[in-house]
Design an enzyme around this catalytic site. Structure first.
Site, PDB file in Angstrom:
ATOM      1  CE  LYS A 132      -1.678  -1.396   3.883  1.00 10.68           C
ATOM      2  NZ  LYS A 132      -1.088  -2.733   3.960  1.00 10.68           N
ATOM      3  N   GLY A 133       1.974   1.196   0.775  1.00  4.57           N
ATOM      4  CA  GLY A 133       2.857   2.360   0.861  1.00  4.57           C
ATOM      5  C   GLY A 133       3.428   2.704  -0.500  1.00  4.57           C
ATOM      6  CE  LYS A 134       5.846   0.129  -6.825  1.00  5.04           C
ATOM      7  NZ  LYS A 134       6.658  -0.634  -7.739  1.00  5.04           N
ATOM      8  CG  HIS A 183       3.164   1.717   4.870  1.00  7.69           C
ATOM      9  ND1 HIS A 183       2.351   0.613   4.868  1.00  7.69           N
ATOM     10  CD2 HIS A 183       2.478   2.676   5.535  1.00  7.69           C
ATOM     11  CE1 HIS A 183       1.224   0.887   5.501  1.00  7.69           C
ATOM     12  NE2 HIS A 183       1.280   2.137   5.928  1.00  7.69           N
ATOM     13  CB  THR A 213       2.898  -4.592  15.874  1.00 11.74           C
ATOM     14  OG1 THR A 213       1.860  -3.745  16.374  1.00 11.74           O
ATOM     15  CG2 THR A 213       2.502  -5.123  14.511  1.00 11.74           C
ATOM     16  NE  ARG A 263     -18.034   5.274  27.155  1.00 12.43           N
ATOM     17  CZ  ARG A 263     -19.231   4.844  27.530  1.00 12.43           C
ATOM     18  NH1 ARG A 263     -20.282   5.551  27.254  1.00 12.43           N
ATOM     19  NH2 ARG A 263     -19.364   3.715  28.179  1.00 12.43           N
ATOM     20  CG  ASN A 271       9.252  -0.477  10.529  1.00 15.81           C
ATOM     21  OD1 ASN A 271      10.214   0.266  10.394  1.00 15.81           O
ATOM     22  ND2 ASN A 271       8.099  -0.269   9.923  1.00 15.81           N
ATOM     23  CE  LYS A 311      15.262  -5.319   9.298  1.00 12.86           C
ATOM     24  NZ  LYS A 311      14.496  -4.418   8.455  1.00 12.86           N
ATOM     25  NE  ARG A 352       5.853  -8.653   5.682  1.00 11.70           N
ATOM     26  CZ  ARG A 352       6.305  -7.704   4.875  1.00 11.70           C
ATOM     27  NH1 ARG A 352       6.483  -7.929   3.583  1.00 11.70           N
ATOM     28  NH2 ARG A 352       6.568  -6.505   5.353  1.00 11.70           N
ATOM     29  CB  SER A 389       3.862  -3.164  -8.432  1.00 10.01           C
ATOM     30  OG  SER A 389       5.078  -3.094  -7.777  1.00 10.01           O
TER      31      SER A 389
HETATM   32  P1  GDP Z   1       2.483  -2.120   3.036  1.00  9.30           P
HETATM   33  O1  GDP Z   1       2.490  -2.264   4.498  1.00  9.30           O
HETATM   34  O2  GDP Z   1       1.209  -2.582   2.400  1.00  9.30           O
HETATM   35  O3  GDP Z   1       2.855  -0.750   2.579  1.00  9.30           O
HETATM   36  O4  GDP Z   1       3.607  -3.101   2.476  1.00  9.30           O
HETATM   37  P2  GDP Z   1       5.097  -3.272   3.068  1.00  9.30           P
HETATM   38  O5  GDP Z   1       5.920  -2.098   2.685  1.00  9.30           O
HETATM   39  O6  GDP Z   1       5.044  -3.644   4.504  1.00  9.30           O
HETATM   40  O7  GDP Z   1       5.538  -4.593   2.323  1.00  9.30           O
HETATM   41  C1  GDP Z   1       5.645  -4.640   0.930  1.00  9.30           C
HETATM   42  C2  GDP Z   1       7.103  -4.960   0.575  1.00  9.30           C
HETATM   43  O8  GDP Z   1       7.175  -5.301  -0.788  1.00  9.30           O
HETATM   44  C3  GDP Z   1       8.042  -3.782   0.756  1.00  9.30           C
HETATM   45  O9  GDP Z   1       9.296  -4.258   1.154  1.00  9.30           O
HETATM   46  C4  GDP Z   1       8.097  -3.166  -0.638  1.00  9.30           C
HETATM   47  O10 GDP Z   1       9.330  -2.468  -0.867  1.00  9.30           O
HETATM   48  C5  GDP Z   1       8.026  -4.398  -1.488  1.00  9.30           C
HETATM   49  N1  GDP Z   1       7.390  -4.236  -2.789  1.00  9.30           N
HETATM   50  C6  GDP Z   1       6.302  -3.483  -3.118  1.00  9.30           C
HETATM   51  N2  GDP Z   1       5.944  -3.717  -4.403  1.00  9.30           N
HETATM   52  C7  GDP Z   1       6.810  -4.639  -4.871  1.00  9.30           C
HETATM   53  C8  GDP Z   1       6.933  -5.316  -6.116  1.00  9.30           C
HETATM   54  O11 GDP Z   1       6.171  -5.139  -7.051  1.00  9.30           O
HETATM   55  N3  GDP Z   1       7.936  -6.230  -6.224  1.00  9.30           N
HETATM   56  C9  GDP Z   1       8.801  -6.497  -5.216  1.00  9.30           C
HETATM   57  N4  GDP Z   1       9.753  -7.404  -5.418  1.00  9.30           N
HETATM   58  N5  GDP Z   1       8.712  -5.871  -4.024  1.00  9.30           N
HETATM   59  C10 GDP Z   1       7.725  -4.970  -3.863  1.00  9.30           C
HETATM   60  P1  IMO Z   2       0.621  -2.751   7.246  1.00  9.31           P
HETATM   61  O1  IMO Z   2      -0.071  -1.420   7.257  1.00  9.31           O
HETATM   62  C1  IMO Z   2       0.640  -6.903   8.523  1.00  9.31           C
HETATM   63  C2  IMO Z   2      -1.179  -7.784  12.410  1.00  9.31           C
HETATM   64  C3  IMO Z   2      -0.223  -8.247  13.499  1.00  9.31           C
HETATM   65  C4  IMO Z   2      -1.145  -9.149  14.284  1.00  9.31           C
HETATM   66  C5  IMO Z   2      -2.477  -8.416  14.217  1.00  9.31           C
HETATM   67  C6  IMO Z   2      -2.773  -7.539  15.426  1.00  9.31           C
HETATM   68  O2  IMO Z   2       2.096  -2.673   7.221  1.00  9.31           O
HETATM   69  O3  IMO Z   2       0.041  -3.633   6.195  1.00  9.31           O
HETATM   70  P2  IMO Z   2      -1.817  -5.205  16.277  1.00  9.31           P
HETATM   71  O4  IMO Z   2      -0.442  -4.792  16.654  1.00  9.31           O
HETATM   72  O5  IMO Z   2      -2.433  -4.386  15.203  1.00  9.31           O
HETATM   73  O6  IMO Z   2      -2.727  -5.326  17.473  1.00  9.31           O
HETATM   74  O7  IMO Z   2      -1.656  -6.715  15.717  1.00  9.31           O
HETATM   75  O8  IMO Z   2      -2.416  -7.606  13.056  1.00  9.31           O
HETATM   76  N1  IMO Z   2      -0.810  -6.499  11.774  1.00  9.31           N
HETATM   77  C7  IMO Z   2      -0.269  -6.408  10.564  1.00  9.31           C
HETATM   78  N2  IMO Z   2       0.144  -7.355   9.685  1.00  9.31           N
HETATM   79  N3  IMO Z   2       0.732  -5.606   8.185  1.00  9.31           N
HETATM   80  C8  IMO Z   2       0.312  -4.654   9.033  1.00  9.31           C
HETATM   81  O9  IMO Z   2       0.270  -3.344   8.694  1.00  9.31           O
HETATM   82  C9  IMO Z   2      -0.179  -5.025  10.304  1.00  9.31           C
HETATM   83  N4  IMO Z   2      -0.652  -4.353  11.367  1.00  9.31           N
HETATM   84  C10 IMO Z   2      -1.041  -5.261  12.259  1.00  9.31           C
HETATM   85  O10 IMO Z   2       0.864  -8.926  12.945  1.00  9.31           O
HETATM   86  O11 IMO Z   2      -1.296 -10.382  13.622  1.00  9.31           O
HETATM   87 MG    MG Z   3       3.560  -3.281   5.971  1.00 12.51          MG
END
Ligand code: GDP
Ligand code: IMO
Ligand code: MG
Length: 429
Positions: free
Chosen positions: A19-21, A44, A131, A145, A301, A303, A306, A414
């Protein structure tokens, strides 16, 4: 469709769909980017100009100078994290955008992080795998509240009000979890120090967003987490504590739903999940291990490795309904290069019966067996592809099959983490 220039970008799986990308990609032609739910549980990664950037709570439009980035009222915010994250962004990019934060956003306080850890420990082997950022406890306090909102810090008697809340928390947490929380003066002083650093960014963001939309500005609503982690529609209780679906855009931003124009679901070309919970398409074999390595499927963040599986069209169709997704954007397509065949889960087998919708209980979900349709894979490296026509036939067919099974258009894909490795097939914004 209305004429407002708004776009919602949400995750349609279990988070980390890219989503971030995709938000950063569209931010280059956007005026305002709004986070409407979640907190710094999100992570992200955004790559451009040979550099990797990470954000957790600051919207992914921040790397664009002309973008106003808003943390909406639906978010829970850790002020220390905002201060640190913004500082890092300022150090790493010259042309960063503007940051605004809602005065109605709820604070994540140090004791929320302690409660998160204690609640997970108390669950033993039934833990959610949160997390540990205090997200659940901050939303619990919001609903109970007894939360603190950012705007509260500006009121003259804030110190007394917060002292009462803190005193209640101190007693309750001692009795409930045998936790000693930080003393009041320390928590209060830290809060005020951070508030002083960000206070000029605090406004009524709902009012700002509505005015921007009415002026014809382009506004993008950036989802965190994903449809299957939504507190109502996700795989409860293995979910996050907020509505991360598109349905929360209006509430979490302080505007009416009538302003929402188009909803884009970001979907990985396969599935991943972090933390516990059912995952019918999970690949506990060398195919899954290969995808994890090629896709670098380790938390941006945390590590954390998944969990990896085939794409799940049962879950996707459910996400399309619960988030009202108009079109899909497929990410990480390049990661599937080199596989002989690719599978799409189209149905589940539950107690000897084929089902095409998500069961409501975790007990049933954990018993679901994925039933697949299969399509040939491709061997070519596609990381340099810039159009649909350049894709190998098998990759084109995979995209078309997803469209057919999910009954929505794919408007882009992508092929790598970099901003430039993005192919748009249709105008969406
Ligand atoms: P988000 O939380 O939905 O924004 O996703 P994250 O950033 O946590 O995880 C997506 C990962 O995939 C990141 O490390 C991105 O840099 C990487 N990424 C995004 N699009 C692509 C793609 O098309 N190909 C590859 N190989 N990596 C991608
Ligand atoms: P982005 O925005 C993937 C998961 C946690 C856990 C559950 C509850 O990067 O896609 P929390 O800390 O929210 O109470 O954890 O939700 N989780 C995510 N998994 N991407 C995320 O965010 C997540 N945010 C929370 O791993 O299973
Ligand atoms: Mg993410």
């Amino acid at each position: 469709m209305n004429n407002f220039k708004t776009l919602v970008v949400v995750g349609s799986q279990w988070g980390d769909e890219g989503k971030g990308k995709i938000t950063d990609y569209f931010s280059q032609q956007t005026n305002v980017v709004v986070r409407f739910s979640g907190g710094d549980n999100a992570g992200h990664q955004i790559n451009f100009n040979g550099q990797k950037h990470k954000v957790r709570i600051i919207p992914s439009g921040i790397f664009n100078k002309n973008v106003i980035n808003i943390i909406g009222n639906g978010c829970v915010i850790n002020l220390q994290q905002i201060v640190d994250e913004f500082e890092l962004i300022k150090q790493s990019v010259k042309d960063y955008g503007t940051l605004l934060i809602s005065n109605r956003a709820q604070l994540v306080l140090p004791y929320h992080i302690q409660i998160d850890t204690a609640q997970e420990e108390a669950k033993g082997d039934k833990k959610i795998g949160t997390t540990k950022r205090g997200i659940g406890p901050a939303y619990q306090d919001k609903a109970s509240r007894i939360g603190v909102r950012l705007g509260d810090l500006a009121i003259p008697n804030f110190k007394e009000r917060f002292k009462e809340i803190h005193s209640y928390q101190k007693d309750f947490l001692k009795k409930m979890y045998n936790i000693e929380i930080e003393d009041f003066e320390t928590t209060y002083n830290e809060l005020i120090v951070n508030y002083e650093k960000i206070k000029e960014h605090v406004i009524d963001t709902g009012e700002y967003i509505e005015a921007a939309i009415k002026e014809g500005k382009k506004v993008l609503f950036e989802g965190a987490q994903g449809a299957m982690l939504d507190i109502d529609h996700g795989t409860y209780p293995f979910v996050t504590s907020s509505n991360c679906s598109a349905s929360n855009v209006a509430t979490g931003s302080g505007i009416g739903f009538k302003y929402i124009n188009k909803i884009l679901g970001v979907v990985k070309a396969y599935s991943t999940r972090v933390g516990a919970g059912g995952f019918p398409t999970e690949l506990l074999n060398e195919i899954g291990d290969g995808i994890r390595e090629r896709g670098n499927e380790y938390g941006a963040n945390t590590k954390r490795p998944r969990r990896v599986g085939w794409i799940d069209a049962v879950a996707l169709r459910y996400a399309i309904r619960t988030s009202g997704i108009d079109a899909l954007f497929i990410t990480l397509l390049d990661v599937l290069s080199g596989l002989d065949e690719i599978k799409i889960c189209n149905k589940y087998l539950l107690n000897g019966r084929e089902i095409t919708n998500m069961p409501a209980t975790t007990e049933e979900y954990e018993q679901c067996e994925a039933l697949y349709v299969s399509t040939p894979g491709w061997s070519e490296d596609i990381t340099g592809v810039t159009s649909f026509d350049e894709l190998p036939d098998a990759a084109k067919n995979y995209i078309k099959l997803i469209e057919k099974i999910c009954e929505v258009d794919v408007v882009g894909f992508s092929v790598g983490p970099d901003r430039t490795q993005t192919v748009l097939l249709d105008q969406v914004f």
